[in-house]
Motif scaffolding. Structure first.
Motif, mmCIF file in Angstrom:
data_model
loop_
_atom_site.group_PDB
_atom_site.id
_atom_site.type_symbol
_atom_site.label_atom_id
_atom_site.label_comp_id
_atom_site.label_asym_id
_atom_site.label_seq_id
_atom_site.Cartn_x
_atom_site.Cartn_y
_atom_site.Cartn_z
ATOM 1 N N UNK A 37 -1.269 20.209 62.255
ATOM 2 C CA UNK A 37 -0.504 21.446 62.371
ATOM 3 C C UNK A 37 -1.263 22.591 61.698
ATOM 4 N N UNK A 38 -1.617 23.598 62.496
ATOM 5 C CA UNK A 38 -2.388 24.753 62.048
ATOM 6 C C UNK A 38 -1.454 25.945 61.886
ATOM 7 N N UNK A 39 -1.580 26.660 60.781
ATOM 8 C CA UNK A 39 -0.720 27.807 60.539
ATOM 9 C C UNK A 39 -1.231 29.017 61.318
ATOM 10 N N UNK A 40 -0.319 29.669 62.035
ATOM 11 C CA UNK A 40 -0.710 30.766 62.920
ATOM 12 C C UNK A 40 -0.862 32.104 62.201
ATOM 13 N N UNK A 41 -1.288 32.054 60.982
ATOM 14 C CA UNK A 41 -1.603 33.249 60.204
ATOM 15 C C UNK A 41 -2.457 32.798 59.037
ATOM 16 N N UNK A 42 -3.097 33.735 58.392
ATOM 17 C CA UNK A 42 -3.738 33.347 57.148
ATOM 18 C C UNK A 42 -2.683 33.379 56.053
ATOM 19 N N UNK A 43 -2.858 32.540 55.052
ATOM 20 C CA UNK A 43 -1.904 32.459 53.947
ATOM 21 C C UNK A 43 -2.364 33.411 52.854
ATOM 22 N N UNK A 44 -1.595 34.494 52.727
ATOM 23 C CA UNK A 44 -1.975 35.531 51.772
ATOM 24 C C UNK A 44 -1.828 35.049 50.330
ATOM 25 N N UNK A 45 -2.602 35.660 49.458
ATOM 26 C CA UNK A 45 -2.485 35.386 48.030
ATOM 27 C C UNK A 45 -1.060 35.652 47.566
ATOM 28 N N UNK A 46 -0.469 34.677 46.861
ATOM 29 C CA UNK A 46 0.879 34.818 46.341
ATOM 30 C C UNK A 46 1.976 34.526 47.335
ATOM 31 N N UNK A 47 1.632 34.083 48.559
ATOM 32 C CA UNK A 47 2.625 33.846 49.603
ATOM 33 C C UNK A 47 2.795 32.355 49.859
ATOM 34 N N UNK A 48 3.863 32.037 50.598
ATOM 35 C CA UNK A 48 4.164 30.665 51.000
ATOM 36 C C UNK A 48 4.393 30.649 52.500
ATOM 37 N N UNK A 49 3.915 29.617 53.176
ATOM 38 C CA UNK A 49 4.098 29.512 54.615
ATOM 39 C C UNK A 49 5.550 29.216 54.954
ATOM 40 N N UNK A 50 5.893 29.372 56.233
ATOM 41 C CA UNK A 50 7.154 28.841 56.715
ATOM 42 C C UNK A 50 7.136 27.330 56.537
ATOM 43 N N UNK A 51 8.327 26.738 56.402
ATOM 44 C CA UNK A 51 8.383 25.291 56.240
ATOM 45 C C UNK A 51 7.802 24.591 57.454
ATOM 46 N N UNK A 52 7.175 23.463 57.213
ATOM 47 C CA UNK A 52 6.735 22.593 58.298
ATOM 48 C C UNK A 52 7.657 21.386 58.422
ATOM 49 N N UNK A 53 7.967 20.739 57.299
ATOM 50 C CA UNK A 53 8.846 19.560 57.293
ATOM 51 C C UNK A 53 10.209 19.960 56.762
ATOM 52 N N UNK A 54 11.258 19.525 57.465
ATOM 53 C CA UNK A 54 12.628 19.867 57.098
ATOM 54 C C UNK A 54 13.374 18.690 56.490
ATOM 55 N N UNK A 55 13.169 17.477 57.039
ATOM 56 C CA UNK A 55 13.903 16.304 56.550
ATOM 57 C C UNK A 55 13.240 15.032 57.059
ATOM 58 N N UNK A 92 8.912 21.002 53.081
ATOM 59 C CA UNK A 92 7.485 21.013 52.785
ATOM 60 C C UNK A 92 6.851 22.252 53.405
ATOM 61 N N UNK A 93 6.100 22.974 52.610
ATOM 62 C CA UNK A 93 5.337 24.130 53.072
ATOM 63 C C UNK A 93 4.058 24.203 52.253
ATOM 64 N N UNK A 94 3.235 25.222 52.525
ATOM 65 C CA UNK A 94 2.011 25.443 51.750
ATOM 66 C C UNK A 94 2.165 26.732 50.962
ATOM 67 N N UNK A 95 1.639 26.754 49.771
ATOM 68 C CA UNK A 95 1.743 27.952 48.933
ATOM 69 C C UNK A 95 0.375 28.316 48.370
ATOM 70 N N UNK A 96 0.152 29.601 48.193
ATOM 71 C CA UNK A 96 -1.128 30.115 47.688
ATOM 72 C C UNK A 96 -0.861 30.847 46.385
ATOM 73 N N UNK A 97 -1.200 30.222 45.273
ATOM 74 C CA UNK A 97 -0.991 30.830 43.956
ATOM 75 C C UNK A 97 -2.270 31.437 43.397
#
Length: 517
Positions: free
Chosen positions: A414-432, A77-82
Motif C-alpha cells: 500500500x503506497x500513500x498517495x501523497x508525501x508525508x509532511x514533517x509533523x503529519x500523520x497519514x490517513x489510517x490504513x488498518x481499521x480493525x 494503524x497509520x504512519x507518522x512523521x515526527x
C-alpha cells in the motif's frame, strides 16, 4: 538524495431423563475450557537516517484476552512523521501463527506411560496439566462453574453449576466401565436397582430419592449393587446413574451415553474419561478422551464426544439395542505448529468507499478440508477511491490522502498517495482485525496470531529551486528489507508526474502510483 528504510513489526439418560442437564453441561464445556484465543502485537521501529529523520508506524490497539470467531478488534494503524524531513511511505503486512490443535493420533490407553506433572505454563493454562514424556495430556476439572445463560432452568435441584467432569457424564447412563468398577452416586428419584454379580440378578431393591448408592465388586447381597457385567462378563451392563453425583473409584475407562433427538431417529453419542484412582470415590485424576473434532466423518456430532470410529455397539441376544461396547478410545493430546507467513494464504479484496480487506488463511495442513481453516480478516480503510467525508481520521484530510494497493496476495503493498509532511500523520490504513466467523473449533484448540505491519519510507528530495521531487521513488523497486526478511516481499511501483499544491507550487499534493511492468 539519501534513502532511508523504516520498518515496523506489528500483531468453545436418555433424552427423556436428563436432557436439560445435557444441554447445560455441553454448553459449559464448549464455552469455556475448549476455546482459547489470544492475540499479540509488538512494536519495533528500525531507523537508520540522517539528522531528524523519523518516520514510524502509529497504532491504537488493545488485544482481547480471548478472541472468538466474528469478534472485531479495533486496530488503528497509520504512519507518522515526527522528524523534519518529508517522506514517501509504503506499508505491507505479514503474519505468523502458533496453532495448537487436537492430535488425530491421540494416546492409546495401553501406552500411557509414566505420567508426571506438566511444567509448561502455556499448556497448563489450557488444562494440559500432565505429561507422559512425549505428549501433554488434558485433565478434566472437577470445579463446578455456573452457566449464566441458563437462568431459566434454575431450581432447587438444578443449580446450573457444572464441571468438565459432569459435562462428560451428561446423559445419565453409564454405558461402559472397567470389569471390576466400583463407583457411587445419589439417586435423584425413587429407583428400583438390581444387585448383579457376574451377570446374575440376585435381588431387586427399591431405594428412595437422595439415597447414596455404592457399587462394589464383592458379592454381598445386602448391598444395593455389585458387579454390573452382563452374561459372560464380555460386555458391561449399562446402568442409569445420576450425572451430577456420579463418582468412580476404580481406575479405567468410563463412557456415558446420551440420546440426541434428530427429529426422526434417535442418535446415540458417547463421552467420558479415563480415570486414575485416588484413595476414595472421585478424588483421583480424570483424563480427557480424544474427541471427533479431527474426524471428517464426525461433522454432525456434539462437542467433546468420542469419535464414532472408536465405539462399536452390538445387540444383545434378544436383539435389543444395548451398550455391548467394544471401545477403542484414546487420550486427548495436541500438536503444536508454528506457521510462518509463507504458510498463510493472503487475499486482498477491494470494497467500496475506500474499504478493503486483507485475509490471511491457514488451511490447517489439509488443502481439501476447509473446516479446519483459520482465517483472519484485516479491515482496511482509505484505500484507492473513496467518497468525500467517508473513512477519514478527521475533516482536514483531503480525498487525495489515500493508499494505493499495488500487487496481489501476500505481495500486496500500500503506497500513500501523497508525501508525508514533517509533523503529519497519514490517513489510517488498518481499521480493525477479526477472527473470521466461519472459523470453527475443529481448526484449533488454541492459537496465537501475530500481525506484523511493515513500513518503508524514503525521504523526499528537492531541486535547486526547493521543489519537491519524486526522483527517489521513480521507480520504487521491491527490496530485500533487511537480512531477516525474504527478498521481494513487497511489490514495486512507479510514480506518475505528481501534482503540486496550488498555493505552493513546490509542495507535492498528489502522488500517483502504478505497478512496475
Amino acid at each position: 538524495m539519501s534513502n532511508d528504510i523504516s520498518k515496523k513489526k506489528k500483531t468453545s439418560k436418555e433424552k427423556r431423563v436428563l436432557i436439560a442437564s445435557l444441554c447445560i453441561a455441553a454448553a459449559i464445556a464448549a464455552g469455556s475450557t475448549f476455546a482459547w484465543f489470544t492475540s499479540k502485537d509488538e512494536v519495533t521501529n528500525r531507523l537508520s537516517a540522517s539528522a531528524a529523520y523519523n518516520v514510524s508506524i502509529a497504532e491504537d490497539f488493545q488485544p482481547p484476552e480471548e478472541w472468538v470467531p466474528g469478534q472485531v478488534i479495533e486496530k488503528n494503524v497509520s504512519a507518522t512523521n515526527t522528524g523534519n524531513v518529508d517522506a514517501f511511505v509504503r506499508m505491507w503486512m505479514q503474519g505468523e501463527m502458533r496453532v495448537i490443535k487436537e492430535d488425530a493420533n491421540g494416546v492409546a490407553l495401553d501406552s500411557i506411560g509414566t505420567i508426571t506433572d506438566a511444567t509448561d505454563e502455556n499448556y497448563k493454562k489450557l488444562g494440559f496439566t500432565k505429561y507422559n514424556g512425549s505428549k501433554y495430556l488434558k485433565t478434566l476439572s472437577k470445579t463446578s462453574n455456573e452457566n449464566p445463560d441458563d437462568a431459566q432452568n434454575a431450581s432447587s435441584t438444578n443449580t446450573k453449576a457444572y464441571s468438565e467432569v459432569m459435562a462428560m457424564q451428561s446423559g445419565g447412563f453409564l454405558a461402559y466401565a472397567p470389569s471390576d468398577a466400583e463407583y457411587s452416586y445419589t439417586t435423584n428419584q425413587e429407583t428400583v436397582l438390581d444387585n448383579y454379580y457376574n451377570g446374575t440378578a440376585l435381588i431387586s431393591k427399591t431405594v428412595p430419592a437422595n439415597t447414596n448408592v455404592e457399587v462394589v465388586a464383592s458379592n454381598t447381597a445386602d448391598n444395593v449393587t455389585a458387579q454390573t457385567y452382563d452374561g459372560s462378563s464380555t460386555y458391561f451392563k449399562g446402568v442409569a446413574i445420576d450425572s451430577d453425583t456420579f463418582k468412580p473409584k476404580t481406575t479405567g475407562l468410563y463412557l456415558f451415553r446420551r440420546i440426541i433427538d434428530t427429529g426422526t431417529d434417535d442418535k446415540y453419542e458417547y463421552s467420558g474419561y479415563y480415570y486414575i484412582a485416588g484413595s476414595g470415590y472421585g478424588d483421583g485424576t480424570y483424563y480427557a478422551l480424544q474427541t471427533g473434532k479431527h474426524a471428517t466423518t464426525d461433522t454432525n456430532t456434539s462437542d467433546n464426544t468420542v469419535p464414532t470410529s472408536q465405539i462399536t455397539v452390538a445387540l444383545d441376544s434378544q436383539s435389543n439395542l444395548v451398550d455391548h461396547i467394544t471401545p477403542a478410545c484414546k487420550l486427548l493430546t495436541v500438536t503444536e505448529s508454528k506457521v510462518e507467513n509463507s504458510g498463510l494464504n493472503w487475499v486482498y479484496t477491494p470494497g467500496t468507499d475506500g474499504k478493503a480487506t486483507m485475509t490471511a488463511t491457514y488451511n490447517g495442513g489439509t488443502a481439501d478440508d476447509t473446516t479446519d481453516d483459520i482465517a483472519i480478516d484485516v479491515a482496511l480503510v482509505n484505500v484507492d477511491a473513496r467518497t468525500t467525508g467517508l473513512n477519514k481520521d478527521d475533516n482536514t484530510k483531503g480525498d487525495t490522502e489515500t493508499w494505493k494497493a499495488i500487487g496481489s496476495g501476500a505481495l500486496t503493498t500500500f503506497y500513500y498517495n501523497n508525501d508525508l509532511e514533517s509533523g503529519d500523520t497519514t490517513s489510517r490504513l488498518i481499521d480493525s482485525v477479526m477472527l473470521n466467523q466461519n472459523t470453527t473449533q475443529k481448526a484449533y484448540y488454541a492459537f496465537d496470531f501475530d500481525l506484523n505491519v511493515f513500513l518503508e519510507s524514503v525521504q523526499v528530495t528537492k531541486d535547486e529551486t526547493n521543489k519537491e521531487l519524486t526522483t527517489p521513488v521513480t521507480p520504487w523497486n521491491a527490496s530485500t528489507n533487511g537480512a531477516s526478511t525474504p527478498a521481494n516481499v513487497n511489490t514495486g511501483a512507479k510514480t506518475s508526474t505528481p501534482t503540486y499544491d496550488t498555493t505552493d507550487a513546490t509542495e507535492i499534493n498528489v502522488v500517483g502510483w502504478t505497478a512496475l511492468s
